[in-house]
Design a protein around this motif. Structure first.
Motif: not given
Length: 223
Positions: A97-112
């Motif tokens: 959960x924590x890492x998924x949230x961090x990834x979203x804020x860092x690159x969520x709307x970018x690319x795979x």
């Protein structure tokens, strides 16, 4: 002909005996439970592949047969999945959960690719003695990521926005996180920095992103 059969049986025996001892995690954790179920499914696939190969041998096919080679490939593909799920099972629901949230804020709307790279940098830090040895510790380390990434409120906010907008950003970020946790993201273990500027001991890779309304370059650097 018997070398493959012997190796197959030995590997299956090792897998069965080693998994419970090596991964004695809290079975109430849904990620652990899911991983153990996936491992059992892969063992069934291995057993079926083994039985298929043995049946073909009894019918006169040798190991050079395309049919037996296909069965062998299936067995080893299942073994790769078992190893990947063993790695994933070491992480808790909270880690994900924590890492998924961090990834979203860092690159969520970018690319795979960018989502996977951001996730892997965090895991590289967890494994590096110079950083905290937990996902939460790395994310909340002062001066690095944002402490809010670790909060349930931040996670709930993403999920709520997805629900309202009909988007799947949280799911995409979670997929990237699990891929990294399964050891399936190709990145050197000493890549420890990710930002929109170069730092550390040099750039491993830079990735340009342009959505049409937003453009940036992310630098993944050695530590």
């Amino acid at each position: 002909m018997r070398k493959f059969l012997t190796a197959t049986l030995l590997c299956m025996a090792l897998t069965v005996t080693m998994v419970p001892a090596a991964f004695a995690a809290d079975t109430a954790d849904s990620n652990y439970t899911t991983c153990m179920a996936a491992i059992q499914e892969q063992k069934v696939i291995q057993d079926q592949a083994h039985q298929t190969a043995e049946s073909l041998r009894q019918k006169g096919y040798d190991d050079s047969s395309a049919y037996i080679q296909a069965a062998q490939s299936t067995w080893w593909a299942a073994q790769d999945e078992i190893v990947a799920y063993q790695k994933l099972s070491k992480y808790t629901d909270e880690d994900i959960r924590i890492l998924t949230t961090a990834v979203f804020y860092e690159a969520g709307h970018t690319t795979e690719q960018l989502r996977e790279y951001v996730a892997q940098v965090v895991l590289n830090r967890v494994a590096d003695s110079r950083f905290p040895d937990t996902v939460k510790g790395v994310i909340t380390q002062p001066g690095q990521y944002a402490t809010k990434y670790a909060t349930q409120a931040a996670t709930d906010s993403i999920k709520s926005a997805d629900s309202q907008n009909g988007t799947y950003y949280y799911a995409m970020c979670e997929a990237a996180v699990k891929k990294a946790m399964m050891g399936q993201v190709d990145m050197p273990s000493n890549v420890l920095y990710q930002a929109n500027f170069a730092q550390g001991k040099g750039v491993w890779q830079s990735v340009y992103f342009n959505s049409g309304w937003y453009a940036s370059t992310s630098y993944f650097c050695y530590g």
